[in-house]
Design an enzyme around this catalytic site. Structure first.
Site: not given
Ligand code: AMP
Length: 592
Positions: A7, A68, A157, A218, A365
């Protein structure tokens, strides 16, 4: 398979090496984070080199790399093997995810050049949302403008939402496709996802990962008019970008930072900004749960996952309280105790009477990326390694011991090789024997060499009727207590008290084949004959494994006829060479 999951972010490279064949042990073999990329001369290349050096010193192999990738745009509906054109397409999606795709791509390029002989797979955050219905992905702006600039909802996601939804379905003991789920990924980034028929049908992140829920830094939802107002007030585009992406959310509201743990502590001490931050966060999530239940026309389960969803019982309580009207009743004790670990990734926090189930699920993940990588590679595997089993049809034949052979063919005779057959070391002989039973006889049954310690005659059920003998189904070599038969040769007749069998269908496998199929000697499997006029699944197929064997399934002529396979020449063995052609045309695979 050991999959290295990478990632690559703008300043960090997170790497995990995962053995996908050990699902019961989801802890990675290796876990590393290289930080400060972009400073002190650290590049994606050097970060990848550091990770690979660490993998090499750990002596674990790297069989494949799963990357990813945040944005797959319109093109990628699922994970895909990376080649130059895929790299170019990921690059083209950079304008949709300018913070994420460029570092993802830098990681891919560095890893592909460092490990050129290993397959690399891209797993996209957007892919799970690839089938969003038009009503959910369309923003209500001028359609031509939206089209021209690719302005639509993509969602993110997806790897996490898909993974936790599968775990939830397993926990509930129902097919995922039968469930209506709201999945809440509440971490530093946060998003809600409505899942129906196993797919995302609505999600809170949009064109970019800025939309929807309140996040660590965010903003999530905001009136677009506010952005125009800020621009008009003199804020630059970059300032606006920083405001909404880095200075908003829990951090912006609380003034404390993005970490909910700090905010909860300060709120408990009476800090009003922190209390408000918690309230805005939970209120927003509640709105989405209700909205998605309405959009789906019902709800079976709510999943909470990621840092906040998995760990903050108080936030879960704020989100799920007073949902009785929806059929969801939270159990406060279960919620307080609702710990999840990699070993026990699901905790139920709804009460016994709750129709809608509330589940805390530990996301993973990296494991999801590793598994998707394996799936992509399995689908791409060349046909030669696909689970196809050549079939050989054995017509009636016999094996003789030395003494019986001599009595049938003469004391000085030796078997004469007629031609080799597919199993190494075995051959068909020129010699033929007549079988004589109480009801009838079958002439010209071929001998297979070499001679064996025990005489064994293999016939089909139909042959048994003809002979008038009921023979048992036996594995080759298991002749004790089998049926008697009279054998007639050119030099004599021999009545054997046992040795007549109906061969149990079986597959010969080399040790490597057995590994590939995941079976061992003595297992019984099912083999499906598909694609022909009489599809059939053979059960109770015995697996026989040896380094001396070649992959091949042996059935008799009755079985071949039942599946409409070529039964070959009379009184002979059908060689794989003949039958393989058919096996190519008609897909044969192990179904379990
Ligand atoms: P993630 O992005 O999934 O790693 O989530 C990280 C965030 O989870 C942190 O920034 C915290 O806000 C939150 N978090 C983790 N542990 C806890 C906890 N025990 N209580 C509250 N929030 C937590």
């Amino acid at each position: 398979m050991n999959v290295l999951v990478l990632n690559a972010g703008s300043s960090t490279l997170k790497a995990k090496l995962i053995d996908t064949e050990k699902p019961e042990k989801p802890e990675p073999l290796l876990s590393m984070t290289v930080e400060r990329i972009g400073t002190d001369g650290v590049t994606h290349e050097s970060a990848v080199a550091t990770v690979l050096a660490s993998a090499a010193s750990s002596t674990h192999r790297v069989d494949a790399v799963g990357h990813r990738v945040v944005h797959g745009g319109e093109r990628f509906m699922g994970a895909t093997l990376i080649d130059a054109s895929v790299e170019a397409a990921i690059d083209a999606c950079s304008q949709l995810a300018p913070l994420h795709n460029p570092p993802n791509l830098a990681g891919i390029r560095a890893a592909r050049s460092a490990l050129p002989n290993v397959p690399h797979v891209a797993v996209f955050d957007t892919a799970f949302h690839a089938r969003l219905p038009r009503r959910a992905k369309t923003y209500a702006i001028d359609a031509a403008v939206a089209e021209k600039h690719g302005i639509r909802r993509y969602g993110f996601h997806g790897t996490s939402h898909g993974y936790v939804a599968e775990l939830a379905a397993k926990h509930l003991g129902r097919p995922l496709a039968d469930l209506r789920i709201v999945s809440l990924h509440l971490g530093n980034g946060a998003s809600a996802c409505a899942i129906e028929l196993g797919h995302s049908t609505e999600t809170s992140m949009g064109l970019t990962p800025l939309d929807g829920l309140v996040m660590g830094t965010r903003s999530g939802d905001i009136d677009p008019g506010a952005l125009i107002a800020l621009l008009r007030a003199g804020m630059s585009v970059d300032e606006l970008d920083t405001l909404l992406g880095k200075k908003s959310g829990l951090a912006g509201l609380s003034g404390v930072g993005p970490d909910l743990r700090d905010i909860e502590r300060r709120a408990a001490e009476g800090d009003d900004r922190c209390r408000l931050a918690i309230n805005v966060f939970s209120h927003r999530v509640r709105k989405y749960v209700g909205a998605y239940a309405a959009a789906m026309g019902g709800l079976d389960a709510v999943i909470l996952t990621a840092g906040i969803g998995e760990n903050s019982a108080s936030m879960r309580q704020r989100i799920l309280q007073r949902f009785d009207f929806l059929g969801l009743v939270l159990d406060d004790d279960r919620n307080t105790d609702g710990k999840v670990t990699h070993e026990r990734p699901v905790a139920e926090i709804s009460g016994e009477t709750s129709r809608v189930r509330a589940l805390v699920v530990k996301t993973n993940e990296e494991l999801a990326i590793a598994r998707q990588t394996v799936t992509v590679l399995a689908q791409l595997a060349p046909p030669a390694s696909a689970p196809v089993i050549p079939i050989a049809v054995s017509a009636r034949h016999l094996h003789l011991d030395r003494d019986t052979f001599a009595r049938l063919f003469g004391q000085d005779a030796t078997p004469t090789r007629y031609k080799d057959i597919s199993q190494p070391g075995q051959y068909a002989c020129e010699e033929k024997v007549n079988l004589i039973g109480p009801r009838g006889r079958i002439d010209g049954v071929r001998l297979l060499g070499p001679l064996r310690p025990k005489t064994q005659v293999e016939v089909s059920r139909t042959d048994e009727f003809k002979l008038g003998i009921d023979a048992p189904i036996r594995d080759s070599g298991q002749v004790a207590g089998s049926a008697p038969i009279v054998l007639e040769g050119p030099k004599g007749t021999v009545s054997i008290p046992e040795g007549l069998i109906c061969a149990k269908r079986h597959v010969h496998m080399h040790t490597e084949d057995a590994k590939r199929f995941g079976v061992k000697d003595g297992d019984e499997i099912e083999v499906a004959i598909t694609g022909g006029p009489r599809d059939l699944v053979f059960g109770d197929v015995l697996v026989r494994v040896s380094d001396r064997y070649k992959l091949e399934m042996h059935i008799d002529t009755d079985e071949a006829n039942a599946a409409e396979l070529d039964s070959g020449k009379d009184g002979d063995l059908v060689y794989t060479g003949v039958d393989m052609a058919k096996a190519e045309v008609r897909e044969k695979r192990i179904v379990s």
